[in-house]
Design a protein around this motif. Structure first.
Motif, PDB file in Angstrom:
ATOM      1  N   ALA A 115       0.824  -1.208   0.000  1.00  0.00           N
ATOM      2  CA  ALA A 115       0.000   0.000   0.000  1.00  0.00           C
ATOM      3  C   ALA A 115       0.857   1.255   0.000  1.00  0.00           C
ATOM      4  CB  ALA A 115      -0.910   0.003   1.226  1.00  0.00           C
ATOM      5  N   ASP A 116       0.388   2.245  -0.748  1.00  0.00           N
ATOM      6  CA  ASP A 116       1.028   3.563  -0.729  1.00  0.00           C
ATOM      7  C   ASP A 116      -0.041   4.601  -1.037  1.00  0.00           C
ATOM      8  OD1 ASP A 116       1.154   4.375  -3.745  1.00  0.00           O
ATOM      9  OD2 ASP A 116       1.929   2.340  -3.736  1.00  0.00           O
ATOM     10  N   SER A 153      -3.119   5.783   2.681  1.00  0.00           N
ATOM     11  CA  SER A 153      -2.505   4.616   3.321  1.00  0.00           C
ATOM     12  C   SER A 153      -1.915   4.962   4.681  1.00  0.00           C
ATOM     13  CB  SER A 153      -1.424   4.002   2.420  1.00  0.00           C
ATOM     14  OG  SER A 153      -0.293   4.845   2.318  1.00  0.00           O
ATOM     15  N   MET A 193      -5.997   0.707   6.787  1.00  0.00           N
ATOM     16  CA  MET A 193      -5.131  -0.391   6.376  1.00  0.00           C
ATOM     17  C   MET A 193      -5.500  -1.695   7.098  1.00  0.00           C
ATOM     18  SD  MET A 193      -3.121   0.780   4.014  1.00  0.00           S
ATOM     19  CE  MET A 193      -4.667   1.564   3.502  1.00  0.00           C
ATOM     20  N   ARG A 217       2.418  -1.508   4.307  1.00  0.00           N
ATOM     21  CA  ARG A 217       2.346  -0.089   3.962  1.00  0.00           C
ATOM     22  C   ARG A 217       3.744   0.477   3.765  1.00  0.00           C
ATOM     23  NH1 ARG A 217      -0.569   3.519   8.246  1.00  0.00           N
ATOM     24  NH2 ARG A 217       1.323   3.072   9.433  1.00  0.00           N
ATOM     25  N   ARG A 234       8.822  -0.923   6.033  1.00  0.00           N
ATOM     26  CA  ARG A 234       7.375  -1.019   5.841  1.00  0.00           C
ATOM     27  C   ARG A 234       6.656  -1.403   7.135  1.00  0.00           C
ATOM     28  NH1 ARG A 234       9.753  -3.971   1.734  1.00  0.00           N
ATOM     29  NH2 ARG A 234       9.559  -3.108  -0.371  1.00  0.00           N
TER      30      ARG A 234
END
Length: 495
Positions: free
Chosen positions: A408-409, A413, A419, A432, A462
């Motif tokens: 995810a970005d 996010s 999330m 993420r 992340r």
């Protein structure tokens, strides 16, 4: 040992819909400095969306100037990631746009696209491009320009018409008109580029009524596209432009994905999900086949699903509920355990992948006297993750195997609650990005790929969101409500 930069720093541009960003990136792939300039969009008619191409260019000039002014370092290269499917058309003699930039969100050509599909044109277009005929893509937009902008046809006849995605416009301006080119990733999103032959398709240009000669040269994403001209920016003349990519493609590259198995999701105004495929794969489940990028002449293919209204749904719901912003909406949503049967379909500009229905409108259903603002807020967040899940599952069907999780970005996010909902509804881990500017990082990495010092994984920090136990009943119920309402809305339109 040195790579092709010949120096330690590159400026990476991320030209987006709401802003233009720039980052100064060192030879390890680390961001050293940032700059940003806002952009305005206009909506002159229902369904229309435009920007000033000149303002896009001046925003790029501004962020480059901010970086150069604040950092006394040698700039060895420039890289560009850009909003895709937005069309700019200009006069090569004057460099003047002949119309506003028609944004990717614009639906002015929706009826024309429907007519083409009704006439049976879609199968041949999908076979050539991997894209079903839709107002999202520049082909129909350029067709509209040729029919509705008086000077377009005359300029085309004189060989002066130039039409391309934002990257080609910026390259043209940066080189003072010396270069007119795009990369494979952007070309593959125009619906005029044959992704099998890797050439502009004459039959498609004839179908849409657009001049092939007005289109840019297509090069690898890591090409040396040209050099910055004297006086056009704060950069010295001669700085090479080393990479260009569509923003979603750059984000996937920035996540470090080089092999199939993972899905990238960008949570922005809309959402783009992308997963690599071993070869060109035409979707049977409402997705697009696309080119992820090309390097040293080798093309990498992907599947993509585009959601028209994603995180924008939260901002919209916050506004109609009288809340300050999407953050306030999220906080309100967390005061209830679920949406209590309320379902929100944010078809505020039609439905994108994998449903592709321009005629469905936004709908909130399932309300009772017990419904509160918090339930509607929660339904808005549910809608974001459910749309993502629809595309994710369509990808699994197309590749014929389970995918391993979501990367995810994008701005939304940063919402940890969102999330976690995404992980719960997918029943898969969500990773993420630690890099807010992952697209900027991605295109910088494309420019830096030959540098021996570049980090193997520049996004190693992340955050992981694991699906929670005991969510199966909730997941089943919320998915049933969602699919049920989608079905009702589609049937209503068809009737």
């Amino acid at each position: 040992m040195t790579g092709r930069l010949g120096g330690p720093f590159v400026i990476a541009i991320d030209q987006g819909t709401s802003s233009t960003k720039a980052a100064l990136v060192d030879a390890t792939g680390k961001i050293i400095a940032k700059a940003s300039a806002p952009l305005k969009s206009s909506y002159p008619r229902p369904g229309w969306a435009e920007q000033s191409a000149e303002e896009i260019w001046t925003s790029v000039q501004a962020v480059i100037a901010d970086i150069v002014r604040s950092n006394s370092v040698e700039i060895a290269g420039l890289a560009i990631a850009n909003q895709r499917e937005t069309l700019v058309v200009w006069d090569a003699a004057s460099g003047r746009p002949i119309s506003p930039a028609i944004l990717w969100q614009c639906r002015r050509t929706a009826k024309a696209c429907e007519n083409m599909i009704a006439d049976g044109a879609d199968p041949a277009v999908v076979e050539a491009t991997g894209l079903s005929i839709n107002a999202l893509f520049p082909a129909a937009k350029l067709s509209w320009v040729m029919q509705n902008v008086p000077e377009a046809r005359g300029l085309a006849d004189q060989g002066r018409l130039r039409a391309g995605t934002v990257d080609s416009w910026l390259l043209y301006k940066l080189t003072n008109g010396r270069e007119f080119a795009t990369d494979h990733s952007n070309a593959s999103r125009t619906q005029l580029f044959n992704t099998a032959t890797l050439m502009w398709d004459e039959a498609l240009c004839d179908l849409f009524g657009v001049p092939l000669v007005a289109l840019p040269e297509v090069r690898s994403s890591d090409s040396r596209f040209g050099q910055v001209a004297q006086g056009v920016t704060a950069l010295q003349a001669g700085v090479p432009i080393l990479a260009m990519m569509g923003d979603s493609h750059a984000a996937l590259y920035g996540h470090g994905v080089r092999l199939p198995g993972l899905v990238k999701a960008t949570y922005g105004t809309g959402s783009s999900l992308m997963t690599l495929t071993p070869q060109r794969l035409l979707s049977q489940n409402g997705l697009s086949s696309t080119i992820a990028w090309s390097s040293e002449g080798q093309v990498v293919y992907a599947l993509e699903g585009n959601i028209t209204v994603s995180a924008q749904a939260a901002a919209f719901a916050a506004d109609i509920l009288g809340l300050e912003d999407a953050g306030a909406l999220s906080r309100l949503a967390q005061t209830v355990p679920d949406a209590a049967g309320v379902t929100f379909v944010p078809a505020l500009a039609g439905l994108g992948a994998p449903h592709w229905n321009d005629n469905v409108t936004g709908t909130i259903s399932g309300m009772t006297l017990a419904t509160t603002r918090a339930h509607i807020a929660r339904a808005a967040l549910d809608a974001i993750v459910l749309q993502i899940a629809d595309v994710y599952h369509a990808m699994e069907k197309d590749v014929g195997a389970p995918l391993h999780g979501l990367l995810a970005d994008g701005g939304a996010s940063s919402n940890g609650f969102l999330m976690q909902l995404q992980a719960d509804v997918l029943d898969k881990p969500v990773l993420r990005s630690s890099q807010a500017e992952i697209g900027t990082v991605g295109v910088a990495l494309m420019a830096l790929q030959d540098e021996p010092s570049v980090a193997a994984d520049p996004d190693e920090g992340r955050n992981e969101f694991k699906p929670r136990r005991g969510m199966a009943t909730w997941r089943e119920q919320v998915s049933q409500n969602w699919q049920g309402l989608l079905g009702q809305l589609t049937q209503k339109i068809e009737a």
